[in-house]
Design a protein around this motif. Structure first.
Motif, PDB file in Angstrom:
ATOM      1  N   TRP A 179      -3.464   5.967 -13.151  1.00  0.00           N
ATOM      2  CA  TRP A 179      -2.227   5.688 -12.427  1.00  0.00           C
ATOM      3  C   TRP A 179      -2.076   6.664 -11.258  1.00  0.00           C
ATOM      4  N   PHE A 180      -2.276   7.946 -11.585  1.00  0.00           N
ATOM      5  CA  PHE A 180      -2.143   9.017 -10.609  1.00  0.00           C
ATOM      6  C   PHE A 180      -3.027   8.732  -9.395  1.00  0.00           C
ATOM      7  N   ASP A 181      -4.295   8.442  -9.671  1.00  0.00           N
ATOM      8  CA  ASP A 181      -5.293   8.172  -8.643  1.00  0.00           C
ATOM      9  C   ASP A 181      -4.862   7.005  -7.753  1.00  0.00           C
ATOM     10  N   THR A 182      -4.479   5.911  -8.407  1.00  0.00           N
ATOM     11  CA  THR A 182      -4.129   4.705  -7.664  1.00  0.00           C
ATOM     12  C   THR A 182      -2.874   4.904  -6.830  1.00  0.00           C
ATOM     13  N   LEU A 183      -1.890   5.577  -7.424  1.00  0.00           N
ATOM     14  CA  LEU A 183      -0.640   5.791  -6.696  1.00  0.00           C
ATOM     15  C   LEU A 183      -0.868   6.618  -5.442  1.00  0.00           C
ATOM     16  N   ILE A 184      -1.729   7.639  -5.559  1.00  0.00           N
ATOM     17  CA  ILE A 184      -2.001   8.484  -4.393  1.00  0.00           C
ATOM     18  C   ILE A 184      -2.602   7.651  -3.276  1.00  0.00           C
ATOM     19  N   ILE A 185      -3.525   6.759  -3.639  1.00  0.00           N
ATOM     20  CA  ILE A 185      -4.185   5.965  -2.599  1.00  0.00           C
ATOM     21  C   ILE A 185      -3.224   4.961  -1.986  1.00  0.00           C
ATOM     22  N   ILE A 186      -2.394   4.339  -2.830  1.00  0.00           N
ATOM     23  CA  ILE A 186      -1.420   3.392  -2.280  1.00  0.00           C
ATOM     24  C   ILE A 186      -0.469   4.117  -1.344  1.00  0.00           C
ATOM     25  N   ALA A 187      -0.042   5.319  -1.766  1.00  0.00           N
ATOM     26  CA  ALA A 187       0.866   6.097  -0.918  1.00  0.00           C
ATOM     27  C   ALA A 187       0.196   6.430   0.404  1.00  0.00           C
ATOM     28  N   ALA A 188      -1.089   6.801   0.326  1.00  0.00           N
ATOM     29  CA  ALA A 188      -1.818   7.138   1.549  1.00  0.00           C
ATOM     30  C   ALA A 188      -1.921   5.910   2.461  1.00  0.00           C
ATOM     31  N   LEU A 189      -2.168   4.749   1.836  1.00  0.00           N
ATOM     32  CA  LEU A 189      -2.272   3.514   2.614  1.00  0.00           C
ATOM     33  C   LEU A 189      -0.956   3.228   3.338  1.00  0.00           C
ATOM     34  N   VAL A 190       0.132   3.283   2.577  1.00  0.00           N
ATOM     35  CA  VAL A 190       1.451   3.040   3.157  1.00  0.00           C
ATOM     36  C   VAL A 190       1.708   4.021   4.290  1.00  0.00           C
ATOM     37  N   ALA A 191       1.359   5.301   4.037  1.00  0.00           N
ATOM     38  CA  ALA A 191       1.621   6.336   5.021  1.00  0.00           C
ATOM     39  C   ALA A 191       0.855   6.067   6.303  1.00  0.00           C
ATOM     40  N   THR A 192      -0.433   5.751   6.156  1.00  0.00           N
ATOM     41  CA  THR A 192      -1.242   5.557   7.360  1.00  0.00           C
ATOM     42  C   THR A 192      -0.774   4.338   8.132  1.00  0.00           C
ATOM     43  N   VAL A 193      -0.439   3.257   7.414  1.00  0.00           N
ATOM     44  CA  VAL A 193       0.047   2.061   8.089  1.00  0.00           C
ATOM     45  C   VAL A 193       1.349   2.371   8.819  1.00  0.00           C
ATOM     46  N   ALA A 194       2.226   3.111   8.146  1.00  0.00           N
ATOM     47  CA  ALA A 194       3.511   3.469   8.757  1.00  0.00           C
ATOM     48  C   ALA A 194       3.282   4.298  10.006  1.00  0.00           C
ATOM     49  N   ASN A 195       2.352   5.235   9.890  1.00  0.00           N
ATOM     50  CA  ASN A 195       2.025   6.096  11.018  1.00  0.00           C
ATOM     51  C   ASN A 195       1.543   5.275  12.209  1.00  0.00           C
ATOM     52  N   ALA A 196       0.629   4.343  11.913  1.00  0.00           N
ATOM     53  CA  ALA A 196       0.071   3.506  12.973  1.00  0.00           C
ATOM     54  C   ALA A 196       1.171   2.670  13.628  1.00  0.00           C
ATOM     55  N   THR A 197       2.056   2.123  12.798  1.00  0.00           N
ATOM     56  CA  THR A 197       3.152   1.310  13.332  1.00  0.00           C
ATOM     57  C   THR A 197       4.013   2.132  14.275  1.00  0.00           C
ATOM     58  N   ILE A 198       4.364   3.354  13.819  1.00  0.00           N
ATOM     59  CA  ILE A 198       5.205   4.216  14.641  1.00  0.00           C
ATOM     60  C   ILE A 198       4.508   4.547  15.954  1.00  0.00           C
ATOM     61  N   GLN A 199       3.215   4.867  15.856  1.00  0.00           N
ATOM     62  CA  GLN A 199       2.499   5.258  17.064  1.00  0.00           C
ATOM     63  C   GLN A 199       2.349   4.093  18.032  1.00  0.00           C
ATOM     64  N   SER A 200       2.068   2.908  17.491  1.00  0.00           N
ATOM     65  CA  SER A 200       1.884   1.749  18.379  1.00  0.00           C
ATOM     66  C   SER A 200       3.216   1.387  19.038  1.00  0.00           C
ATOM     67  N   ALA A 201       4.315   1.564  18.330  1.00  0.00           N
ATOM     68  CA  ALA A 201       5.620   1.318  18.928  1.00  0.00           C
ATOM     69  C   ALA A 201       6.016   2.471  19.846  1.00  0.00           C
ATOM     70  N   SER A 202       5.200   3.528  19.826  1.00  0.00           N
ATOM     71  CA  SER A 202       5.373   4.748  20.637  1.00  0.00           C
ATOM     72  C   SER A 202       6.805   5.264  20.618  1.00  0.00           C
ATOM     73  N   ARG A 203       7.456   5.094  19.483  1.00  0.00           N
ATOM     74  CA  ARG A 203       8.743   5.746  19.285  1.00  0.00           C
ATOM     75  C   ARG A 203       8.508   6.857  18.259  1.00  0.00           C
ATOM     76  N   ARG A 204       8.682   8.090  18.647  1.00  0.00           N
ATOM     77  CA  ARG A 204       8.479   9.208  17.728  1.00  0.00           C
ATOM     78  C   ARG A 204       9.831   9.714  17.229  1.00  0.00           C
ATOM     79  N   SER A 205      10.766   8.767  17.113  1.00  0.00           N
ATOM     80  CA  SER A 205      12.141   9.181  16.832  1.00  0.00           C
ATOM     81  C   SER A 205      12.276   9.854  15.466  1.00  0.00           C
ATOM     82  N   SER A 206      11.743   9.221  14.415  1.00  0.00           N
ATOM     83  CA  SER A 206      12.036   9.727  13.079  1.00  0.00           C
ATOM     84  C   SER A 206      11.025  10.806  12.680  1.00  0.00           C
ATOM     85  N   GLN A 207      11.449  12.058  12.826  1.00  0.00           N
ATOM     86  CA  GLN A 207      10.599  13.187  12.453  1.00  0.00           C
ATOM     87  C   GLN A 207      10.317  13.176  10.955  1.00  0.00           C
TER      88      GLN A 207
END
Lengths: 662, 662
Positions: free
Chosen positions: A471-499
């Protein structure tokens, strides 16, 4: 007990074993006893049928959850009251508080209905809660009416709020822990008193010696103030030295004057910091062990007593001995543990009814409370769903080769190396486009790993209830996936508003490295051990929070607004002295400690945390007390708190020791 | 053992009990075994008569004292060598060192003559000593010849000197302690390794996280330097945070920027400072207990074995069992303990020869080693000498009233009050003439007390060997008397030249207050307990000194002269930067730490002591390494030392615990 038997007379006193079963009331009463034994509850309740039903309702999870919700609400009100992190009008918070008090009162009335009058009024816990409710109401009324005519007073009853947390019976673990801790502190005090007096005496001797040796020399500290001229100042500095917080600074002027004087300080440190503190630790550790043993023995006795009460209600005579019939036993178990599966119930019965005679004897009946606490894992060896769905593909040689490869040790090693390379990439500059792409590569590699594992192992077994590490292993990877996708979305929208979101993304990306722990057996063992002693540590942490809360409230009432923080560049006029001229030229201002203030709950907690860590505490505190003009009581409060903490801290250490020492 | 028996054949193998006694050689051999058992020595020696005599000479107290003297001399040479506290020419110190080495070599040769060849060469202790002697000689020759042509090099072999202290067998206590400590450290390492790796891993994760979170923010510390931009600097700061030395400073810039970031630091402190350090403590404590048990079990086995060897030499057959005759037993005891009184010997015999049959059986013989270690106090109830001298005066009603008064509890209380008043007078200004006279009053009161006690109690009983507290009390008062008289003499001669004497006078006057401890029962109990665990703490302290010594020598060779201290007013040019421009604007210079340097042995010890106390260690050390231009190794040495110390410190704590926990 006699009363319980009388109430249960119908069933237990039946002179000859009859086929007719006990009444539902008897069963409910017995089940209440068993349930209390199972959860280590120690409540005396009336045995009339309607009271028993009321008692069941009292112990219902929803009622407990509601109580906990109101306790939590009551405590969190400090976030919204002045000085507030999220300000709300006084009317709103006071209505919420009255609501909480009503809930607490209702809970108490419910309890009074369940327990005998005498027992209820003898219990200090109940008296405590009632007094606190009344005091809080009085304080609310006084504060509210004075507020209405714009006079600001102190909301002192807020410091009493943790009373509810401590005195309302929580889950078994928490209750034992709290009782144990408070009892141990109380029991340890007389033992530690003489050591403490001797310690104070030694401080006095050393203070006098310092006054005689250094008082007339006209020495100056590095800050330029006179050195060791006043006996009270000397005593305070030496007290700080016990916590090592002002070593070597306190020694330097005397040492600069003549190096022989360093011997005075070295002797002091050896005697007071090392020997006396070790003796304190030894006395407390010793007492803790002793009282813990007593506590556990008492618990075991109470449990047995409850089970015997339950047995006495249900027993029938078979041959020469009293037993409980299998049917009764099953009905009882169904009431105590309604969610139990029938196969689990059969297993328990098989264990309890050793000779398969159709009834359970006294010894085996008493074990029921412990048997119910044992977790049973049902293991089904199932075929992989893919094998059932398309057998020829799944059992093809290529597929088998993949499965063998995934199960191989080298597979784990390869992924460890990948994680290490990932760590290096994280440390490198992420603005580089290549590294940004590498992120996606690593992520896809990790997801491939999980998919391969799900292909090889049966998914339901892989994500079984006990498979913590998967569970631990899988959750970390899912979290990383969500994080990276979120990061990419923020960067592509080029709004760095939410620190905040970006920070979370960064943290999650680093946390991915925790996967290394999963693949190294020894690391997993250590972490599992830490997780196992986790509940003890958590309740201990809860206790610390209670103490923090009380001191935070007191601190906010006393020091609110005395120290101001303006901006992190310290450009506002007065920012460098934290908006308080009395702080000019102090170590507090020099080290830019302005944000260490009691202006809201979060800041207060952080200050208290810093005091717990001890270092620099003398710089954080005394300036504040100087600001408050002779608020010597502040120091006393701190000392008191610190001693408390000493005790609590040592206990934490002892607890973790106790968890690890077999 | 077979060999021992063969050597003792004459006596033990005599087929039938004869009246003729064992030879003197047999007795000496047996006595050597018993003596070894008594003092827990574990040396295998040859059993030929002349070797046994040599072995007695080897164990003679004068030989041991001489060895200890040379060890002490060798260690203290560091005081006189460059950088010296009391400089002596190189020739003088090198001659002294060669003398010491010769003495060590002689002792080793003596040991080689005593022990079998095989055993001697297998013992790493002996090899260690020989290698160290050779290395030291080589170093001396190289250094001396280079010095002759004015080339200064490093006297590296000085760091090896503690080898002699550790490897020459000391008294039983010390040896066990040293062996136990080193063995425990060695045995604990593998257990602690994985915890340490996990700890490092956690540091890495947090460092990466800090770099990502704070690296690009452009934050600045209170000192104005960039904050958390370099991964190595972050790792170092986080390592310091584990020791709490830079809390809260390290957090403040991030906390000022956004209060959410404090959560990062709080999480770090909880995980790494509290949880990991507790786990380290738990692992070490656990191991220490385990190995201590083994060590004691082994010791008991060896003791028993030696006693059986001694028994086998002296045994004769009486009836069906082997025994040792009373006459032999007495001769043996006289050799093992020559100073024993005949009444004490009779007492031991009465215990050993249970049935008063004229011989001692095996079980009782084996107990001899322990019996000899028991201290016997002979109590004589004697009449007071005054009573014998002038009975009518001493037994007069006035005299009896005085004696009754002195024995009364109120007498003690009155003197407690006097001491407290004395404390107040000490705290007051002593320049006042009245207070100066009061000094004499207090002193005469104390002397009166002692005289009254000597009048009441029998003087020889009062100053008996076991009357620690009476000695303590009297010595304090005599010291106070001497101090006050010396003070008066100095003042009347109006020469205030010797500051040291005046300081001692002042300290002794304050120490007089320690008399309070004597009169409060509970305080006496605590102090007696501390004195009882004293030997253990002292040997532990000795071990710490050994480590200090080695690091002090290394520190002096590396950092000597890098930091200068000029005068305590810091008026000399360059005094504020300790004579080293590289220290400008550092916390080291700001806090006036110039005297914390490695310029002589005393300063080095004080610096190491400060590092042991932990607080501010990061300010004492890294500046130094910056001075030394990239001397990263210094930090490593420090870390190594610190880990060592962690271990040793915890052991000290555990030892004192072990002493107190029953």
């Amino acid at each position: 007990m006699a009363r319980a038997r009388a109430a249960a007379g119908l069933c237990a006193r039946d002179p000859q074993p009859s086929e007719e079963s006990c009444t539902q009331e008897d069963l409910l009463l017995a089940a209440a006893y068993v349930s209390d034994a199972e959860h280590n509850r120690n409540v005396r309740f009336e045995t009339s049928p309607q009271t028993i039903r009321l008692y069941y309702f009292y112990n219902h999870w929803a009622m407990r959850a509601a109580t906990n919700f109101f306790i939590f609400l009551d405590l969190s009100l400090a976030l919204f009251e002045e000085p507030a992190l999220f300000p709300l009008p006084f009317l709103a918070t006071s209505i919420a508080e009255v609501l909480c008090l009503t809930a607490f009162f209702g809970r108490l009335v419910h309890f009074a209905k369940v327990t005998p009058q005498m027992v209820f009024w003898k219990d200090t816990k109940n008296i405590c809660i009632m007094v606190t409710i009344v005091l809080t109401l009085i304080d609310l009324i006084i504060y509210g009416s004075l507020e209405a005519v714009s006079i600001h007073t102190v909301r002192w009853s807020r410091a009493l709020r943790p009373v509810f947390l401590i005195n309302f019976p929580q889950s078994r673990q928490v209750r034992i822990q709290i009782r144990r801790t408070f009892r141990s502190i109380r029991n340890t005090l007389p033992d530690i008193l003489y050591v403490f007096l001797l310690f104070l005496f030694s401080m006095l001797i050393f203070s006098l010696m310092a006054l005689k040796l250094f008082g007339d020399r006209g020495l100056r500290t590095a800050g330029g103030s006179p050195y060791f001229t006043d006996i009270l100042e000397i005593a305070f500095e030496l007290y700080v030295l016990v916590t090592t917080a002002n070593s070597p600074d306190v020694m330097m002027p005397a040492y600069d004057f003549n190096w022989w004087y360093s011997l005075y300080f070295i002797t002091y440190i050896i005697i007071n910091t090392y020997i006396f503190m070790s003796v304190f630790l030894a006395v407390i550790y010793n007492n803790y062990r002793k009282h813990l043993k007593n506590e556990i023995r008492k618990l075991a006795y109470l449990k047995r007593h409850k089970m015997i009460q339950a047995f006495d209600i249900l027993k029938v005579k078979v041959g020469s001995e009293f037993v409980v019939k299998e049917a009764e036993w099953k009905r009882l178990a169904k009431i105590v543990a309604p969610n139990i599966s029938s196969s689990h119930l059969e297993l328990l019965l098989k264990i309890s009814d050793e000779g398969q005679k159709g009834h359970v004897d006294k010894t085996n009946f008493i074990r029921l409370a412990d048997l119910l606490n044992i977790q049973v894992v049902t293991m089904d060896v199932k075929r992989h769903p893919l094998e059932a769905w398309m057998p020829q593909v799944y059992t093809s040689s290529l597929s088998l080769f993949i499965q063998k490869m995934v199960q191989h040790r080298i597979f784990v090693w390869i992924y460890d190396v990948i994680i290490l390379i990932n760590a290096v990439f994280i440390a490198l500059d992420e603005k580089n486009a290549l590294i940004s792409y590498a992120e996606w590569l690593f992520l896809s590699l990790y997801i491939t790993e999980i998919l391969l594992k799900l292909y090889t192992y049966e998914p339901r077994a892989y994500f079984g209830r006990k498979q913590f590490w998967n569970w631990f292993d899988t959750l970390i990877i899912i979290a990383a996936l969500v994080a990276t996708v979120a990061n990419a979305t923020i960067q592509s929208a080029s709004r760095r508003s939410s620190q905040q979101i970006l920070d979370i993304v960064l943290v999650l990306r680093v946390l991915r490295l925790l996967r290394v722990i999963v693949s190294i057996e020894r690391f997993r063992v250590i972490v599992t051990t830490l997780i196992n002693i986790g509940p003890t540590m958590l309740t201990f942490g809860g206790l610390v929070l209670v103490v923090y809360y009380t001191f935070a409230i007191i601190g906010m009432e006393m020091f609110h607004g005395k120290v101001q923080f303006f901006d992190s560049n310290f450009t506002t006029p007065g920012a460098l002295v934290c908006g308080n001229p009395a702080l000019k030229d102090t170590a507090f201002a020099r080290d830019r400690y302005c944000k260490n203030n009691f202006n809201d709950l979060a800041s207060s907690f952080i200050v208290l945390m810093e005091l717990t860590v001890v270092n620099q505490w003398h710089n954080i505190l005394p300036r504040r007390s100087r600001v408050h003009r002779g608020a010597a009581c502040c120091l006393e409060v701190t000392s008191g708190r610190r001693i408390n903490y000493g005790v609590l801290g040592l206990r934490g250490c002892a607890t973790s020791l106790g968890g690890l020492v077999p």
